[in-house]
Design an enzyme around this catalytic site. Structure first.
Site, PDB file in Angstrom:
ATOM      1  N   ASP A 205       0.842  -1.192   0.000  1.00  0.00           N
ATOM      2  CA  ASP A 205       0.000   0.000   0.000  1.00  0.00           C
ATOM      3  C   ASP A 205       0.879   1.246   0.000  1.00  0.00           C
ATOM      4  O   ASP A 205       1.895   1.302   0.693  1.00  0.00           O
ATOM      5  CB  ASP A 205      -0.892  -0.028   1.245  1.00  0.00           C
ATOM      6  CG  ASP A 205      -1.907   1.095   1.276  1.00  0.00           C
ATOM      7  OD1 ASP A 205      -2.744   1.151   0.358  1.00  0.00           O
ATOM      8  OD2 ASP A 205      -1.851   1.910   2.209  1.00  0.00           O
ATOM      9  N   GLU A 276       1.754  -0.066  -4.955  1.00  0.00           N
ATOM     10  CA  GLU A 276       0.787   0.947  -5.382  1.00  0.00           C
ATOM     11  C   GLU A 276       1.502   2.293  -5.450  1.00  0.00           C
ATOM     12  O   GLU A 276       2.092   2.738  -4.467  1.00  0.00           O
ATOM     13  CB  GLU A 276      -0.372   1.014  -4.386  1.00  0.00           C
ATOM     14  CG  GLU A 276      -1.364   2.135  -4.692  1.00  0.00           C
ATOM     15  CD  GLU A 276      -2.259   2.471  -3.513  1.00  0.00           C
ATOM     16  OE1 GLU A 276      -3.420   2.847  -3.760  1.00  0.00           O
ATOM     17  OE2 GLU A 276      -1.800   2.373  -2.354  1.00  0.00           O
TER      18      GLU A 276
END
Length: 554
Positions: A205, A276
């Site tokens: 993330d 990401e």
């Protein structure tokens, strides 16, 4: 010298299926999806033809941001089950031939994490500098102009230390201080914990948010983005996009940490990482984060950005993204997603309120033709539209804060429909579910899509066909000239050539073929639809697409 384990590269050109645990399957009747529920439904993912799954966070958390605020990196939240439940899921996935990637949230933690509880207690405790603390300016305002993605200042005043702490997201998600070596070491241990258990990799993330500028310099302003060209990573009503984020993320210090992280994963066979990347120039970061360093240091195996997660999807726009990709990414490896748990579902975002079934097939074929790894979000294979969630049913703090202009992320997170005739379409036996099931989704349930003409059948067909095409798995990508309606590119590997052509238009269109592609043959087993080959011309119906080979090619 670190001993590297072998890696079979399963992820390279593979298909990864994202599961949002809250909404996949509820096994205990509390209205919330859980790990045993996922285990129960893994057969669906295997039958689809995916190579692996990505699980959004299931770690212990107060759930202020639904698991992206971790209070214990090495335990399962009771809402989702237990460590034993996760081990059972892992075993079942491996028995089905599926790899398991888990979502690691390293840039920030929950304000209820013991590390932060200790850090905020005083300015001189052992973890005082494990998070990003700064004094107020002389007038009491925050240390700089950095903004939170969820709106407002990225700094929160804390009365215990009489200082501000940094939070790039919710104020309950304080940012860890990666400039502190002990922080890096502690986080690497949490990564190792799950690797030792047998996970096959990580989705990282906010992988470009780890480090901040140690001098806390102000970001330069760039003004409000055009409504005609919004930032796909940020909703247009959020001033976050008004800054050039040169000091609060994508710092050069990120790269050595990613290299250290890669060294850890390389000790485990057949593992992978996808990061990401939310950045003003996402493709440039994909290149930087997936290519080797100047001394051959390895970083991420693959990364994805937000270029296909906005509303723009015309043939010229897609051509521009892929042209930029070819120019900057080089031998770096992308992971392409059209939907995820943070954006409006692609069926609605690209296809409109009533997406044409031909368009849904076109979007799938487009994604399968790209150079890189494919990431599918649960329900894409069913063509689920974005749910309309009433304000009183909202759970997402982002949407609650910015309602009604921005409705948040709940619309893409509603329960997965499995059986049309069952309560809550087979997702749960509870009287109510954490988010309501969209009534339109019932007709699109898995058990309603068994016929050969269904979108689910199309996904199974094209995924299976793609696996047999070395040009699509390993090949390069050569774009044809930009066209108002048609996107075309060639893929080639060891003499196998495939032409991928897509009519991103609700109008009929034609494309003239160069000499070497005259009399090309359509690969009907790919699910080609709405295209006729006529000597020197391809004739497209609205949303038609095709994969072709040269007449004398293989």
């Amino acid at each position: 010298m670190i001993q590297k384990a072998p890696n079979n590269g399963w992820w390279r050109g593979g298909v990864i299926y994202q599961i949002y645990p809250r909404s996949f399957q509820d096994s205990n009747g509390d209205g919330i999806g859980d790990l045993p529920g996922i285990t129960e439904r893994l057969g669906h993912v295997a039958e689809l033809g995916a190579d692996g799954i990505w699980l959004s966070p299931f770690f212990k958390s107060p759930m202020k941001d639904f698991g992206y605020d971790v209070s214990d990196y090495c335990d399962v939240d009771p809402m989702f089950g237990t460590i034993a439940d996760f081990k059972a899921l892992l075993q079942r996935a491996h028995d089905l031939g599926l790899k398991v990637m888990i979502d690691q949230v390293l840039s920030h933690a929950s304000d209820q994490h013991p590390w932060f509880v200790e850090s905020r207690a005083s300015r001189d405790n052992p973890k005082a500098d494990w998070f990003v603390w700064a004094d107020a300016r002389a007038d009491g305002t925050p240390p700089n102009n950095w903004l939170s993605i969820f709106g407002g200042s990225a700094w929160q005043w804390d009365t215990r230390r009489c200082q501000y702490y940094l939070h790039n997201f919710l104020s309950s998600q304080p940012d860890l201080n990666f400039h502190h070596p002990e922080v890096q070491a502690a986080l690497l241990q949490t990564v190792k914990f799950w690797l030792d258990m047998g996970v096959d990799g990580y989705r990282l993330d906010t992988a470009n948010f780890y480090f901040h500028d140690a001098l806390l310099r102000d970001n330069p302003g760039k003004g409000a983005p055009s409504r005609d060209n919004p930032d796909p990573a940020v909703n247009p009503f959020n001033p976050y996009a008004w800054q050039a984020h040169v000091y609060d993320k994508s710092r050069p210090e990120n790269l050595p940490f990613l290299e250290t992280l890669r060294d850890l994963l390389d000790q485990y066979p057949d593992t992978t990482m996808v990061g990401e990347i939310g950045d003003d120039d996402g493709l440039a970061r994909v290149a930087e984060y997936t290519r080797s360093g100047p001394q051959g240091q390895r970083r991420l195996h693959m990364a994805y950005c937000f270029d296909f997660l906005g509303e723009a999807h015309s043939a010229p726009f897609l051509h521009g993204v892929l042209q930029r990709f070819n120019q900057v990414v080089g031998d770096g490896w992308p992971c392409w997603a059209l939907s995820n748990h943070d954006c409006v579902r692609s069926a609605t975002r690209w296809g409109g309120e009533q997406a044409d079934p031909r368009f849904l097939r076109l979007a799938a074929a487009f994604q399968m033709g790209l150079r890189g790894t494919v990431c599918l979000y649960q329900g894409e294979e069913l063509g689920l539209p974005e749910s309309q969630v009433a304000f009183e049913d909202l759970q997402d703090p982002y949407g609650i804060t910015m309602w009604p202009e921005f409705k948040g992320r709940d619309g893409c997170r509603t329960p997965m429909p499995w059986q049309a005739a069952a309560p809550h379409a087979g997702f749960s036996s509870a009287p109510t579910t954490w988010l309501p099931l969209d009534a339109r989704h019932t007709a699109l349930a898995v058990d309603q899509q068994g016929g050969p003409e269904s979108l689910l059948s199309y996904f199974k067909q094209i995924i299976a066909w793609r696996k047999q095409q070395p040009a699509l798995i390993h090949g390069g990508m050569q774009l044809w000239a930009v066209h108002d309606h048609i996107l075309a590119f060639e893929r080639e590997h060891k003499g196998q050539r495939v032409l991928c052509v897509y009519n991103f238009s609700a109008e009929a269109a034609e494309l003239q073929l160069p000499a070497q592609w005259v009399q090309a043959r359509t690969l009907t087993e790919s699910g080609t639809h709405g295209v006729q080959v006529q000597a020197q011309c391809l004739r497209f119906e609205p949303w038609g697409c095709a994969f072709l080979r040269p007449a004398n090619g293989h």
